[in-house]
Design an enzyme around this catalytic site. Structure first.
Site, short mmCIF file in Angstrom:
data_model
loop_
_atom_site.label_atom_id
_atom_site.label_comp_id
_atom_site.label_asym_id
_atom_site.label_seq_id
_atom_site.Cartn_x
_atom_site.Cartn_y
_atom_site.Cartn_z
N GLU A 1 12.80 -9.04 -1.83
CA GLU A 1 12.52 -7.94 -2.01
C GLU A 1 13.13 -7.28 -3.06
OE1 GLU A 1 11.79 -4.32 0.74
OE2 GLU A 1 12.85 -5.69 1.67
N ALA B 1 0.02 -4.87 5.96
CA ALA B 1 -0.49 -5.72 5.56
C ALA B 1 1.28 -6.89 5.43
CB ALA B 1 -0.57 -6.07 3.70
N ASP B 2 2.20 -6.86 5.64
CA ASP B 2 2.81 -7.59 6.26
C ASP B 2 3.09 -8.75 7.12
OD1 ASP B 2 4.24 -5.88 4.12
OD2 ASP B 2 6.35 -5.17 6.22
N LYS C 1 11.04 -0.64 12.02
CA LYS C 1 11.81 0.41 12.96
C LYS C 1 11.27 1.16 13.25
CE LYS C 1 12.22 0.92 7.37
NZ LYS C 1 12.03 -0.80 7.08
#
Length: 315
Positions: free
Chosen positions: A35, A151-152, A169
């Site tokens: 990413e 949205a992941d 996280k």
């Protein structure tokens, strides 16, 4: 070079490939997607560019080719070159792109850094099987009231890619995130562990049903998923930091508690939550959380490279 030949499904992006990635695709070599939000939004300058280069070098050391994904002037690039990496690292006007934003950013000629969702979608469209990131997005605390969910999760439910991460996280609702992943049909396995990692910390306190012990075994899962042809979702490989490399758990818990309290006092909600809490961690731990963050992505890049090489060798 744009190339979508042979693609199936709803994702048909106009993709340009960097020279190194184009050669690897032609030769059938192992490729690891990376990413670009960590470059533009995740790390402070000048660490962001240095770490981006180090991540790519870590992938190359495994025998795989790094493919950092981003958008330059509306061009969606798989395999940013060093000039493009520097541009995203140094610019103050880089959009944060989820999968839904790609067409808008392309049409308006924007510079953009891809999130986990966008990177996963583009990598899958490019025929890349393995993606290394730091941590996934997930269900936010108080989501029952705010409906705030990354949205992941939905993207991974419909994207056939293997994502190497350090869990989610701990500022998120870990239990709810695992429930959503299960509901969405996203497979999750720990790497040499039955405990789901909590990003900064080795163990989030939540158990996993599956553990995989080697890059070769993960490659076998990738090929088994293709052979069976059942399900279109991702495989999440949760790669915990060794305990000696994690953020001190007591410091972590105290920092999280004060961060959540300050966030509530300031009325921080929505998209501002994650950057607020991560900035608090960086400040309150005097940079220790940043060092852990870097260790996480480098370890994940190394494992992803070994998985990609094993999968390529297995054919």
């Amino acid at each position: 070079m744009a190339d979508n030949a042979g693609r199936t499904g709803p994702l048909h992006y106009d993709i340009q490939y960097g020279a190194e990635v184009a050669d690897a695709r032609r030769d059938g070599r192992a490729i690891v997607a990376l990413e670009s939000t960590i470059i533009a939004h995740g790390l402070p300058r000048p660490d962001n560019l240095r770490v981006a280069r180090e991540i790519e070098s870590t992938v190359r050391a495994t025998g795989a080719v790094p493919a950092t994904i981003g958008m330059i002037g509306g061009r969606l690039v798989v395999g940013l070159d060093d000039t493009e990496l520097r541009h995203l690292a140094d610019s103050d006007s880089v959009a944060k792109l989820s999968a839904r934003d790609l067409a808008l950013a392309a049409a308006t000629g924007a510079d953009g850094a891809t999130t986990v969702a966008a990177t996963s979608a583009v990598a899958a469209a490019a025929g890349i099987d393995v993606f290394a990131t730091g941590g996934l997005g997930g269900v936010h605390r108080e989501a029952a009231q705010t409906f705030d969910e990354s949205a992941d999760l939905v993207t991974l439910a419909r994207t056939p890619i293997t994502v190497v991460c350090a869990g989610v996280k701990s500022i998120l609702d870990v239990a709810a995130t695992l429930e959503r992943l299960e509901t969405l049909g996203v497979a999750v396995a720990g790497f040499r562990s039955h405990q789901f990692p909590g990003f900064f910390i080795t163990d989030s306190g939540y158990a996993l049903d599956w553990s995989l012990d080697s890059a070769q075994q993960i490659a076998e899962v990738i090929h088994a998923r293709r052979r069976h042809g059942v399900g279109d979702g991702a495989l999440v490989v949760a790669n915990p930091l060794p305990p000696e490399e994690q953020l001190d758990p007591a410091l972590h818990d105290a920092t999280l508690a004060t961060g959540l309290a300050r966030m509530a006092e300031a009325g921080i909600t929505g998209k501002a939550v994650t950057p607020f809490l991560l900035a608090h961690f960086h400040s309150a731990t005097r940079g220790a959380s940043l060092a852990v963050n870097v260790r996480i992505i480098l370890r994940n890049a190394e494992l992803a490279g070994r998985i990609a090489v094993a999968a390529a060798q297995a054919g």
